[in-house]
Design a protein around this motif. Structure first.
Motif, PDB file in Angstrom:
ATOM      1  N   ALA A 170       0.838  -1.205   0.000  1.00  0.00           N
ATOM      2  CA  ALA A 170       0.000   0.000   0.000  1.00  0.00           C
ATOM      3  C   ALA A 170       0.870   1.251   0.000  1.00  0.00           C
ATOM      4  CB  ALA A 170      -0.921  -0.008   1.215  1.00  0.00           C
ATOM      5  N   TYR A 171       1.927   1.225   0.802  1.00  0.00           N
ATOM      6  CA  TYR A 171       2.868   2.364   0.826  1.00  0.00           C
ATOM      7  C   TYR A 171       3.477   2.581  -0.553  1.00  0.00           C
ATOM      8  CZ  TYR A 171       7.358   4.692   1.450  1.00  0.00           C
ATOM      9  OH  TYR A 171       8.440   5.525   1.311  1.00  0.00           O
ATOM     10  N   LEU A 172       3.952   1.491  -1.186  1.00  0.00           N
ATOM     11  CA  LEU A 172       4.587   1.623  -2.505  1.00  0.00           C
ATOM     12  C   LEU A 172       3.608   2.166  -3.542  1.00  0.00           C
ATOM     13  CD1 LEU A 172       6.687  -1.668  -2.688  1.00  0.00           C
ATOM     14  CD2 LEU A 172       7.556   0.663  -2.509  1.00  0.00           C
ATOM     15  N   LEU A 173       2.373   1.686  -3.514  1.00  0.00           N
ATOM     16  CA  LEU A 173       1.387   2.144  -4.491  1.00  0.00           C
ATOM     17  C   LEU A 173       1.021   3.609  -4.277  1.00  0.00           C
ATOM     18  CD1 LEU A 173      -0.932  -1.000  -4.563  1.00  0.00           C
ATOM     19  CD2 LEU A 173       0.460  -0.152  -6.456  1.00  0.00           C
ATOM     20  N   LYS A 222     -11.353 -12.925   9.445  1.00  0.00           N
ATOM     21  CA  LYS A 222     -12.581 -12.612   8.736  1.00  0.00           C
ATOM     22  C   LYS A 222     -12.370 -12.518   7.225  1.00  0.00           C
ATOM     23  CE  LYS A 222     -14.061  -9.997  12.800  1.00  0.00           C
ATOM     24  NZ  LYS A 222     -14.392  -8.681  13.324  1.00  0.00           N
ATOM     25  N   ARG A 223     -11.117 -12.501   6.810  1.00  0.00           N
ATOM     26  CA  ARG A 223     -10.809 -12.392   5.380  1.00  0.00           C
ATOM     27  C   ARG A 223     -10.834 -13.786   4.774  1.00  0.00           C
ATOM     28  NH1 ARG A 223      -8.343  -8.266   2.673  1.00  0.00           N
ATOM     29  NH2 ARG A 223      -7.876  -7.247   4.637  1.00  0.00           N
ATOM     30  N   ARG A 224     -11.935 -14.153   4.148  1.00  0.00           N
ATOM     31  CA  ARG A 224     -12.126 -15.522   3.679  1.00  0.00           C
ATOM     32  C   ARG A 224     -11.539 -15.737   2.287  1.00  0.00           C
ATOM     33  NH1 ARG A 224     -13.886 -19.016   7.452  1.00  0.00           N
ATOM     34  NH2 ARG A 224     -15.070 -20.191   5.926  1.00  0.00           N
ATOM     35  N   ARG A 225     -11.477 -14.716   1.459  1.00  0.00           N
ATOM     36  CA  ARG A 225     -11.017 -14.885   0.090  1.00  0.00           C
ATOM     37  C   ARG A 225      -9.592 -14.373  -0.058  1.00  0.00           C
ATOM     38  NH1 ARG A 225     -14.815 -11.537  -3.448  1.00  0.00           N
ATOM     39  NH2 ARG A 225     -13.324 -12.263  -4.997  1.00  0.00           N
ATOM     40  N   PHE A 233      -6.205  -6.503  -1.723  1.00  0.00           N
ATOM     41  CA  PHE A 233      -6.844  -5.281  -1.239  1.00  0.00           C
ATOM     42  C   PHE A 233      -8.339  -5.359  -1.534  1.00  0.00           C
ATOM     43  CE2 PHE A 233      -2.535  -3.552  -2.336  1.00  0.00           C
ATOM     44  CZ  PHE A 233      -2.115  -3.340  -1.037  1.00  0.00           C
ATOM     45  N   SER A 234      -9.134  -4.889  -0.587  1.00  0.00           N
ATOM     46  CA  SER A 234     -10.569  -4.833  -0.786  1.00  0.00           C
ATOM     47  C   SER A 234     -10.905  -3.585  -1.606  1.00  0.00           C
ATOM     48  CB  SER A 234     -11.273  -4.776   0.573  1.00  0.00           C
ATOM     49  OG  SER A 234     -10.949  -3.555   1.229  1.00  0.00           O
ATOM     50  N   PRO A 235     -12.108  -3.513  -2.186  1.00  0.00           N
ATOM     51  CA  PRO A 235     -12.487  -2.302  -2.947  1.00  0.00           C
ATOM     52  C   PRO A 235     -12.339  -1.006  -2.143  1.00  0.00           C
ATOM     53  CG  PRO A 235     -14.017  -4.077  -3.423  1.00  0.00           C
ATOM     54  CD  PRO A 235     -13.109  -4.588  -2.338  1.00  0.00           C
ATOM     55  N   PRO A 236     -12.764  -0.955  -0.864  1.00  0.00           N
ATOM     56  CA  PRO A 236     -12.534   0.300  -0.118  1.00  0.00           C
ATOM     57  C   PRO A 236     -11.052   0.644   0.021  1.00  0.00           C
ATOM     58  CG  PRO A 236     -14.153  -1.063   1.010  1.00  0.00           C
ATOM     59  CD  PRO A 236     -13.563  -1.904  -0.069  1.00  0.00           C
ATOM     60  N   GLU A 237     -10.204  -0.391   0.171  1.00  0.00           N
ATOM     61  CA  GLU A 237      -8.769  -0.129   0.295  1.00  0.00           C
ATOM     62  C   GLU A 237      -8.193   0.379  -1.024  1.00  0.00           C
ATOM     63  OE1 GLU A 237      -7.733  -3.454   3.732  1.00  0.00           O
ATOM     64  OE2 GLU A 237      -7.679  -4.003   1.620  1.00  0.00           O
ATOM     65  N   TRP A 238      -8.617  -0.213  -2.145  1.00  0.00           N
ATOM     66  CA  TRP A 238      -8.171   0.296  -3.445  1.00  0.00           C
ATOM     67  C   TRP A 238      -8.610   1.748  -3.634  1.00  0.00           C
ATOM     68  CZ3 TRP A 238      -4.420  -1.140  -6.214  1.00  0.00           C
ATOM     69  CH2 TRP A 238      -4.071  -2.479  -6.377  1.00  0.00           C
ATOM     70  N   PHE A 266      -7.049   3.850   5.630  1.00  0.00           N
ATOM     71  CA  PHE A 266      -6.663   2.548   5.071  1.00  0.00           C
ATOM     72  C   PHE A 266      -6.220   1.621   6.186  1.00  0.00           C
ATOM     73  CE2 PHE A 266      -3.510  -0.484   3.715  1.00  0.00           C
ATOM     74  CZ  PHE A 266      -4.062  -1.026   2.562  1.00  0.00           C
ATOM     75  N   GLU A 267      -5.384   2.115   7.099  1.00  0.00           N
ATOM     76  CA  GLU A 267      -4.887   1.279   8.189  1.00  0.00           C
ATOM     77  C   GLU A 267      -6.026   0.866   9.101  1.00  0.00           C
ATOM     78  OE1 GLU A 267      -2.732  -0.289  11.526  1.00  0.00           O
ATOM     79  OE2 GLU A 267      -4.199   1.324  11.578  1.00  0.00           O
ATOM     80  N   SER A 268      -7.012   1.767   9.319  1.00  0.00           N
ATOM     81  CA  SER A 268      -8.161   1.416  10.151  1.00  0.00           C
ATOM     82  C   SER A 268      -9.005   0.352   9.480  1.00  0.00           C
ATOM     83  CB  SER A 268      -9.008   2.673  10.420  1.00  0.00           C
ATOM     84  OG  SER A 268      -8.250   3.643  11.100  1.00  0.00           O
TER      85      SER A 268
END
Length: 818
Positions: free
Chosen positions: A631-634, A690-693, A697-702, A811-813
């Motif tokens: 995430a930092y690099l992006l 809780k992250r099953r898949r 990154f999730s859509p909110p994170e993107w 993002f971190e939250s």
């Protein structure tokens, strides 16, 4: 704890004084090879140089400096040449850091060993040892290989290198050679292992395992052998990098043509293209991923889980279901005597003595060994033994009693023993109820009885026994397993116990450790397929009892078909199919067979369920850390590439010169690789559960990544164009734009790490400090083609950093909540 010893190598070598002789040494050296526990390090200066010149940044600097020399701009060329020093220094540091673990392992190995050879003591290089050698280890020295202790008193060993436990471990010499001709499990108290240090006493060690066969060598070999493997995620990153390289090449070519057409000249066109190319080159992603992957292998090894294939580092953190053995994993794998219930008129010692008389010292049956340990058999001659079989379900010993004839001592299944005793129906039912009650709590229950015989006809008595009582044994649950199971279940990881035991015993153990709650659902392996058909594919049971290897594999496939990522534990040849078919196969290192260890990508050193849960937590923490690093690099890479392309395309003077790209890369590389790798663990097991898949990154994170990149791009672009002004004050405009990017780097680092570690604090502050020095110190700013900023400029840059921090912090939250 036990380790298997290759006894055939030690045949006839159990003397404490006799070593090997020359011809035998040569023969064994040719067969087993040298005692090279760690491969020779290839991290010399030539290897370091070879790795360093692979860095594309090096070639960028060399090529650009050469271009400036050809144009006669020697000052710019000198600045770029000087930039080679920190770039190469960082590559060397990271390379040496990667090799540090192996070098640390090497420091714990004995280089010399005192050996008895050809009838005399001599000092030899440890690499020359072979199985069968007799080694003298003084206090304070490291064991040079794995072997069995033949002599020594008051021995204490530091085994922290292998176990992580700081307390000294007491050792004892082995009293007699094992009887088995093949490999046999020998208690760890009799082993001296390579890389561990003798603290007190002097020991004589008969070498059994050398080189990579030692436990120490296995750790190093399994860890290092995974470095060059491509995992699915690594392959996907490589594919992405190749696509981006093609896009960057096309974009750079277009930019060079456009700049030349705009009238900026060939030099500007080439610099624009080269600068954009190096800014757009996403080499950080595969480098960071490989670095984290290797780090994961070593960290899992520290959790007593040896990784044999790197793909498991990805999978272990995403496990959603654990199919676990009972014996030895959830339990200690040994019987213990818990209850002795004597019949009326008898005492505890009477019941134990009858059971011990019906036991045999020469058998390896643990139940017999426990009875003989807790009681003495009748001190009489045994005339005959009628052994236990699956058909008879009992064992009877006939002993001669002087002047009193014979007596029979019997032990066996309570139903069988009670049927052969003279009891009333009421008494028999009372004992059966007590037996069932003990069995319902997971105990193995046997009954004992005795019979006085006035005459004996060489046949086993079939009736007339006097019931003496019952004995209840159990395989104790390992300490901490209940807590580990609870932790896994709270993290959303399903735990299914698979055992060959009776359903009643399996239910009791499951209830005790918390699998399935107070009333776990137990089914037999034979009913597995019928149950799945009845429930339309649902798997809602907690325990599978009487399970065969084929049924275990079928269960794994059924779970995978429902979208579960399955980890399976196993220790035998019959577990190999399920271990191979699972997403993460976990073999038992202590009691596991070679077949199980060969097919499993993870080998547990301590056979403990707690270790599985710790390994999953470590894998999930590693994944969280890797996501933060990416995430930092992006967030930082996006505005760098966007502004490097847009500003020249819009016809403005170049924003970034080669030296500026070097500066920014010197900020990005160490931050991405060093700041996030040791990120402290919180409740990562529960949060990540809780992250099953498999989704990086999730859509909110993107959305937040794109938003941060867009914000930084807009501020950099606007600041550059605004400060450029009508008079084209390029140094001032460039200073403003670059400082926004540099301060944004610190803000993003602070937001993603919340400044929880010292490296995070330094990585957040140092870019700002470097920006202050580069812009406000006149000689430095002139050298870098910058100019000092005004107070208003700093306020704008700081305001932009605060806004970027606020968005990045979300993002971190979000990462914490998932």
């Amino acid at each position: 704890m036990q380790r298997n010893a290759p006894i055939e190598r030690l045949e006839g070598l159990w003397s404490r004084d006799v070593g090997l002789y020359g011809p035998e040494v040569a023969k064994r050296l040719a067969k087993y090879g040298p005692n090279a526990i760690l491969a020779d390090s290839s991290s010399g200066w030539l290897e370091v140089l070879r790795n360093t010149i692979k860095d594309p940044m090096i070639w960028f600097l060399v090529g650009t400096a050469t271009l400036f020399i050809g144009l006669g701009d020697y000052t710019e060329a000198a600045v770029l040449a000087a930039a080679l020093i920190p770039i190469a220094g960082m590559d060397i540091y990271l390379h040496r850091r990667t090799e540090a673990s192996t070098e640390g392992l090497r420091a714990r190995l004995a280089s010399q060993a005192r050996v008895i050879r050809d009838g005399s003591e001599r000092d030899l290089p440890a690499v020359g040892l072979v199985p069968g050698d007799l080694v003298i280890v003084p206090a304070g020295a490291y064991f040079p290989a794995d072997g069995l202790l033949l002599s020594g008193t008051a021995l204490q060993v530091d085994e922290s290198t292998l176990t992580g436990e700081a307390m000294p471990v007491r050792k004892e010499s082995i009293s007699r050679p094992p009887q088995n001709a093949a490999g046999v499990g020998i208690e760890a108290t009799h082993w001296g292992m390579a890389g561990t240090r003798l603290l007190t006493g002097e020991a004589r060690l008969r070498v059994a395992l050398t080189g990579k066969e030692t436990l120490y060598g296995e750790i190093a070999r399994l860890s290092s052998s995974t470095r060059n493997e491509l995992t699915p995620l690594q392959d996907a990153i490589g594919h992405l990098v190749r696509i981006l390289l093609v896009i960057a090449l096309l974009l750079c070519t277009a930019l060079a043509v456009i700049r030349y057409v705009q009238g900026y000249g060939i030099v500007d066109a080439l610099l624009s293209a080269i600068t954009l190319a190096i800014a757009a080159l996403p080499e950080e992603f595969p480098v960071v991923f490989s670095f984290f992957l290797g780090l994961g292998v070593f960290r899992l090894a520290n959790q007593q889980a040896l990784v044999r294939r790197a793909v498991v580092v990805e999978n272990i953190g995403r496990v959603t279901c654990i199919c676990t053995d009972k014996t030895g994993t959830l339990t200690e794998g040994r019987l213990s005597l818990d209850h002795v219930v004597p019949a009326a008129g008898l005492c505890r010692e009477d019941v134990l003595a009858i059971g011990a008389t019906a036991s045999r010292a020469e058998t390896s049956d643990p139940l017999d060994q426990i009875l003989l340990k807790h009681a003495s058999a009748w001190h009489v001659a045994v005339e005959a033994v009628f052994p236990f079989t699956e058909d008879r379900l009992r064992e009877t010993a006939i002993v001669r009693v002087a002047d009193q004839g014979w007596r029979a001592a019997m032990k066996g299944a309570p139903e069988t023993v009670l049927a052969m005793c003279d009891l009333t129906t009421e008494d028999r039912e009372t004992w059966l109820r007590q037996t069932h009650e003990l069995a319902s709590y997971g105990h193995k229950v046997i009954a004992v009885a005795t019979n006085s015989l006035s005459s004996w006809t060489d046949e086993e008595p079939q009736a007339g026994f006097a019931f003496a009582g019952i004995l209840a044994f159990s395989d104790p649950v390992r300490p901490g397993v209940r807590e580990a199971v609870g932790e896994a279940q709270r993290a959303g990881i399903r735990v299914i116990m698979i055992t060959g035991d009776h359903a009643r015993t399996a239910r009791a153990i499951a209830r005790e450790i918390g699998i399935g709650g107070p009333e776990p659902l137990v089914i037999d392996g034979a009913g597995l397929e019928a149950q799945r058909k009845q429930t339309r594919g649902r798997i809602d049971f907690d325990v599978v009892a009487r399970c065969t290897p084929a049924e275990k594999l079928a269960l794994v496939k059924a779970l995978q078909a429902r979208g579960e990522l399955v980890a399976v534990t196993g220790d035998g040849v019959n577990d190999a199919p399920a271990l191979r078919g699972a997403d993460v196969g976990i073999a038992m290192g202590e009691r596991g067979t070679r077949s199980a260890r060969e097919v499993a990508p993870i080998v547990l050193l301590d056979d403990n369920f707690k270790t599985i849960v710790r390994a999953i937590a470590e894998g999930r923490q590693l994944f969280v850390n890797l996501r933060l690093s990416f995430a930092y690099l992006l967030m930082l890479h996006a505005p760098l590439v966007a502004t490097a392309a847009l500003i020249p395309l819009l016809g403005y003077p170049l924003l970034y010169l080669p030296i500026h790209i070097v500066w920014i890369e010197l900020i990005m590389h160490p931050t991405a690789m060093l700041v996030f790798q040791n990120f402290p663990s919180r409740d990562v097991l529960g949060l990540a559960g809780k992250r099953r898949r498999l989704r990086f990154f999730s859509p909110p994170e993107w959305f937040r990544i794109v938003l941060v990149g867009t914000m930084a791009t807009v501020v950099i672009l606007g600041g550059y164009i605004f400060n450029l002004g009508a008079d084209l004050n390029v140094p001032h405009a460039r200073s403003m734009a670059i400082m926004v990017l540099v301060i944004a780097s610190g803000a993003i680092t602070a937001a993603l790490t919340r400044l929880r570690t010292r490296p995070a604090v330094l990585a957040s502050l140092l870019p700002v400090v470097s920006g202050l020095l580069a812009t406000q110190l006149q000689p430095v700013s002139a050298l870098l083609h910058l100019s000092p900023l005004h107070l208003a400029d700093w306020i704008i840059a700081a305001s932009a950093a605060v806004a970027i921090y606020a968005v990045a912090a979300f993002f971190e939250s979000e990462n914490c909540r998932q």
